[in-house]
Design an enzyme around this catalytic site. Structure first.
Site, PDB file in Angstrom:
ATOM      1  CG  HIS A 330      -2.026   0.901   1.281  1.00  0.00           C
ATOM      2  ND1 HIS A 330      -2.396   1.686   0.234  1.00  0.00           N
ATOM      3  CD2 HIS A 330      -2.872   1.230   2.302  1.00  0.00           C
ATOM      4  CE1 HIS A 330      -3.403   2.471   0.599  1.00  0.00           C
ATOM      5  NE2 HIS A 330      -3.709   2.214   1.860  1.00  0.00           N
ATOM      6  CG  HIS A 369      -4.360   0.594  -8.170  1.00  0.00           C
ATOM      7  ND1 HIS A 369      -5.680   0.546  -7.812  1.00  0.00           N
ATOM      8  CD2 HIS A 369      -3.768   1.457  -7.313  1.00  0.00           C
ATOM      9  CE1 HIS A 369      -5.864   1.366  -6.798  1.00  0.00           C
ATOM     10  NE2 HIS A 369      -4.725   1.921  -6.475  1.00  0.00           N
ATOM     11  CG  ASP A 425       2.982   4.625  -4.077  1.00  0.00           C
ATOM     12  OD1 ASP A 425       3.010   5.810  -3.730  1.00  0.00           O
ATOM     13  OD2 ASP A 425       2.278   3.763  -3.549  1.00  0.00           O
TER      14      ASP A 425
HETATM   15  N1  ACO Z   1       4.587  -7.063 -10.607  1.00  0.00           N
HETATM   16  C1  ACO Z   1       4.464  -8.252 -11.228  1.00  0.00           C
HETATM   17  N2  ACO Z   1       3.318  -8.942 -11.296  1.00  0.00           N
HETATM   18  C2  ACO Z   1       2.233  -8.400 -10.700  1.00  0.00           C
HETATM   19  C3  ACO Z   1       2.286  -7.166 -10.037  1.00  0.00           C
HETATM   20  C4  ACO Z   1       3.517  -6.488 -10.007  1.00  0.00           C
HETATM   21  N3  ACO Z   1       3.628  -5.313  -9.415  1.00  0.00           N
HETATM   22  N4  ACO Z   1       1.068  -6.883  -9.546  1.00  0.00           N
HETATM   23  C5  ACO Z   1       0.281  -7.905  -9.885  1.00  0.00           C
HETATM   24  N5  ACO Z   1       0.987  -8.822 -10.591  1.00  0.00           N
HETATM   25  C6  ACO Z   1       0.473 -10.047 -11.197  1.00  0.00           C
HETATM   26  C7  ACO Z   1       0.244 -11.129 -10.147  1.00  0.00           C
HETATM   27  O1  ACO Z   1       1.363 -11.932  -9.978  1.00  0.00           O
HETATM   28  C8  ACO Z   1      -0.925 -11.859 -10.744  1.00  0.00           C
HETATM   29  O2  ACO Z   1      -0.433 -12.699 -11.777  1.00  0.00           O
HETATM   30  P1  ACO Z   1      -1.080 -14.169 -12.009  1.00  0.00           P
HETATM   31  O3  ACO Z   1      -2.481 -13.884 -12.461  1.00  0.00           O
HETATM   32  O4  ACO Z   1      -0.214 -14.785 -13.039  1.00  0.00           O
HETATM   33  O5  ACO Z   1      -1.021 -14.871 -10.679  1.00  0.00           O
HETATM   34  C9  ACO Z   1      -1.761 -10.777 -11.422  1.00  0.00           C
HETATM   35  O6  ACO Z   1      -0.815  -9.734 -11.747  1.00  0.00           O
HETATM   36  C10 ACO Z   1      -2.854 -10.195 -10.527  1.00  0.00           C
HETATM   37  O7  ACO Z   1      -2.245  -9.786  -9.291  1.00  0.00           O
HETATM   38  P2  ACO Z   1      -3.017  -9.668  -7.914  1.00  0.00           P
HETATM   39  O8  ACO Z   1      -2.011  -9.771  -6.816  1.00  0.00           O
HETATM   40  O9  ACO Z   1      -4.161 -10.642  -7.919  1.00  0.00           O
HETATM   41  O10 ACO Z   1      -3.612  -8.227  -8.014  1.00  0.00           O
HETATM   42  P3  ACO Z   1      -4.228  -7.395  -6.810  1.00  0.00           P
HETATM   43  O11 ACO Z   1      -5.280  -6.535  -7.401  1.00  0.00           O
HETATM   44  O12 ACO Z   1      -4.603  -8.284  -5.681  1.00  0.00           O
HETATM   45  O13 ACO Z   1      -2.974  -6.548  -6.315  1.00  0.00           O
HETATM   46  C11 ACO Z   1      -1.443  -4.797  -5.928  1.00  0.00           C
HETATM   47  C12 ACO Z   1      -2.829  -5.167  -6.465  1.00  0.00           C
HETATM   48  C13 ACO Z   1      -1.308  -5.236  -4.476  1.00  0.00           C
HETATM   49  C14 ACO Z   1      -1.305  -3.261  -5.971  1.00  0.00           C
HETATM   50  C15 ACO Z   1      -0.361  -5.470  -6.815  1.00  0.00           C
HETATM   51  O14 ACO Z   1      -0.495  -5.063  -8.157  1.00  0.00           O
HETATM   52  C16 ACO Z   1       1.052  -5.229  -6.307  1.00  0.00           C
HETATM   53  O15 ACO Z   1       1.519  -5.978  -5.455  1.00  0.00           O
HETATM   54  N6  ACO Z   1       1.742  -4.149  -6.832  1.00  0.00           N
HETATM   55  C17 ACO Z   1       3.060  -3.825  -6.340  1.00  0.00           C
HETATM   56  C18 ACO Z   1       2.937  -3.019  -5.053  1.00  0.00           C
HETATM   57  C19 ACO Z   1       2.476  -1.618  -5.296  1.00  0.00           C
HETATM   58  O16 ACO Z   1       2.932  -0.916  -6.186  1.00  0.00           O
HETATM   59  N7  ACO Z   1       1.520  -1.177  -4.439  1.00  0.00           N
HETATM   60  C20 ACO Z   1       1.004   0.174  -4.485  1.00  0.00           C
HETATM   61  C21 ACO Z   1      -0.423   0.169  -4.886  1.00  0.00           C
HETATM   62  S1  ACO Z   1      -0.984   1.824  -5.101  1.00  0.00           S
HETATM   63  C22 ACO Z   1      -1.235   2.386  -3.525  1.00  0.00           C
HETATM   64  O17 ACO Z   1      -1.459   1.694  -2.560  1.00  0.00           O
HETATM   65  C23 ACO Z   1      -1.181   3.821  -3.401  1.00  0.00           C
END
Ligand code: ACO
Length: 489
Positions: A330, A369, A425
């Site tokens: 987050h 996201h 971010d």
């Molecule tokens: N890098 C690589 N792969 C990713 C990323 C990433 N940053 N984010 C998601 N994926 C992939 C997952 O591995 C998954 O792949 P799969 O279907 O093959 O298993 C798919 O994309 C879906 O991912 P989820 O984790 O189900 O997506 P969710 O909506 O739950 O997660 C989140 C959202 C937590 C923001 C995620 O994208 C992430 O971890 N991003 C990196 C952390 C980040 O930048 N957070 C800031 C968010 S913005 C904020 O809070 C202000």
């Protein structure tokens, strides 16, 4: 056909409307609804246009004859579940039973992927289209064009302040920037390398003990008093946490400066009698705070609403929200982005790093996201701010690595097929670093910006008669009744 009840002031109309499923009826206050004929004229314009939300807290309620028919294959029985604003109420599922002693159907939704926890009129996001609006205003119409404090007022009160409201609001906030001297002593007690976010979370919670009157959480005047204190004191707590870590004496607030300017003053002031912030950096901070000011039911806001639903004061609920924000998935993500860019080290290493991300070994921080599946509109604005800041600070060498990561990721099928785009971010950390903030301060800056959003959501939740203590159900998958050895069954 839907039946819509609308009320404004003393008036209440019941309407059967074909085609009108809803619209942002909160535009209502600008409509001339004081007389039924004016209202009916407006309804003609609303005809056929469809979009929620309607907020019960603002005196509007809506019922509908639209239903979802559910047939239970276990019993062959059918149920009509009312649909309002495109949603069914989970509690309506409870009537679906196989027998009289059956508890009733639950909906199972780990991580709330498809569950609305409230009706809200504050922030609208369309993740597919990359739209973010505060109280109806697009984020790009606000960031850099209205001050962060005016945006805070907008989130809290629903409309932009006029000139005199804006001035008096800024004055009130400036007069609540000081913290009790004991808060300083409290911060002194932290270890020299304590993470500033840990200090912020703890001092926010500690403020609860300084303002015991804040427990009157249903008194609107009392709420407003805590809102002013929390927004006023956040930059002070943040800057004190930073100066403690650096072993620097605390710099006191200067209420002649803007909100962002005063924050820079408390962070940077040394021996000069008066600190003058660089206007470009002051503006950049103001924009970044605005971009972070609210984001509907995100993890920390959900914590704010959920914890406050037990009736605790807003200092404790805000401490919980800040704790949630600290997490690397987050608000901690901007800190992780910087760590990641440093680990990548050079543009040449980018393809190798992307390979590791695609193999599932790592996540590309600052990408992806839960809601935005197109692009994050805040990321676009931040890129513009970055250019202005680098004019003053010089270009951050990590920017080239970030741009290359973005370029490759946006062309790569792994990211494209999963709809992973840079989020807010991805660039905010690079700007903060260029401005001289240590990485550990990044989530703290985010928290300062998010405070008005947390508070607006808290006040909205407290005024919503449908809200109760937040208490999800579970599906128990553990052992059935067991007995200790030797005990009779
Ligand atoms: N890098 C690589 N792969 C990713 C990323 C990433 N940053 N984010 C998601 N994926 C992939 C997952 O591995 C998954 O792949 P799969 O279907 O093959 O298993 C798919 O994309 C879906 O991912 P989820 O984790 O189900 O997506 P969710 O909506 O739950 O997660 C989140 C959202 C937590 C923001 C995620 O994208 C992430 O971890 N991003 C990196 C952390 C980040 O930048 N957070 C800031 C968010 S913005 C904020 O809070 C202000």
């Amino acid at each position: 056909m839907p039946v819509v009840y609308l009320s404004h002031g003393r008036h209440r109309w019941r309407m059967i409307l074909s085609g009108l499923v809803g619209r942002d009826l909160l535009a209502g206050p600008s409509l001339a609804w004081d007389r039924p004929e004016n209202f009916l004229a407006e309804v003609k314009d609303l005809w056929g246009v469809c979009r929620p939300p309607i907020d019960t807290a603002y005196g509007l309620d809506m019922t509908t004859n639209d239903t979802l028919r559910v047939t239970d294959s276990r019993t062959g029985r059918s149920y009509e579940l009312p649909i309002v604003d495109g949603a069914i109420r989970a509690i309506d599922l409870r009537q679906i039973k196989t027998s009289d002693d059956d508890f009733g159907m639950l909906s199972y939704d780990p991580a709330f992927q498809n569950t609305a926890s409230c009706r809200s009129a504050i922030t609208f996001i369309d993740g597919e289209k990359g739209i973010l609006r505060y109280r109806g205003y697009p984020i790009d119409a606000l960031a850099g064009k209205a001050s962060f404090l005016d945006v805070a007022w907008l989130l809290l009160r629903g409309d932009m302040p006029d000139k005199s409201e804006s001035a008096s609001w800024a004055h009130q906030i400036a007069h609540h920037t000081y913290v009790h001297e004991n808060v300083k002593k409290f911060i002194d007690g932290f270890h020299h390398d304590a993470h500033p976010m840990g200090i912020l979370v703890s001092t926010l919670a500690a403020l609860s003990t300084f303002y015991p009157e804040a427990k009157a959480v249903h008194d609107r005047d009392c709420q407003d008093q805590q809102v002013v204190r929390l927004i006023g004191k956040m930059p002070t707590l943040a800057a004190f946490a930073y100066r403690h870590a650096r072993g620097l004496p605390y710099a006191y607030p200067d209420d002649e400066l803007s909100y962002a300017g005063n924050f820079l003053n408390m962070m940077r002031k040394m021996t000069e009698p008066k600190y003058s912030p660089d206007p470009v950096l002051e503006h950049a901070i103001d924009v970044l705070l605005t971009l972070h000011a609210d984001h509907e039911q995100n993890c920390s806001t959900n914590a704010m609403r959920g914890v406050a639903s037990s009736g605790v004061d807003p200092y404790l609920a805000a401490a919980a929200a800040a704790a949630a924000l600290y997490g690397p998935l987050h608000g901690g993500a901007n800190e992780q982005v910087l760590n990641m860019l440093r680990e990548v080290g050079s543009v040449q290493n980018v393809p190798g790093y992307i390979k590791r991300v695609k193999s599932g070994e790592l996540r590309l921080m600052g990408f992806g996201h839960r809601v935005y599946k197109n692009f994050d509109p805040r990321a676009t604005i931040i890129k513009g701010v970055a250019d202005e800041v680098f004019e003053v600070t010089g270009r951050n060498p990590l920017l080239d690595i970030a741009l290359e990561l973005e370029r490759i990721a946006l062309e790569d099928d792994y990211f494209v097929s999963r709809k992973l785009y840079p989020n807010v971010d991805f660039y905010s950390g690079i700007i903060y670093q260029a401005m001289g903030f240590p990485v550990a301060m990044f989530p703290v800056l985010f928290a300062i910006g998010r405070m008005p959003g947390w508070l607006a959501q808290w006040q909205e939740g407290a005024a919503d008669s449908e809200q109760k203590i937040a208490r999800p159900r579970q599906i128990y998958v553990g052992e059935t009744l067991r007995h200790l050895d030797g005990e009779d069954g």
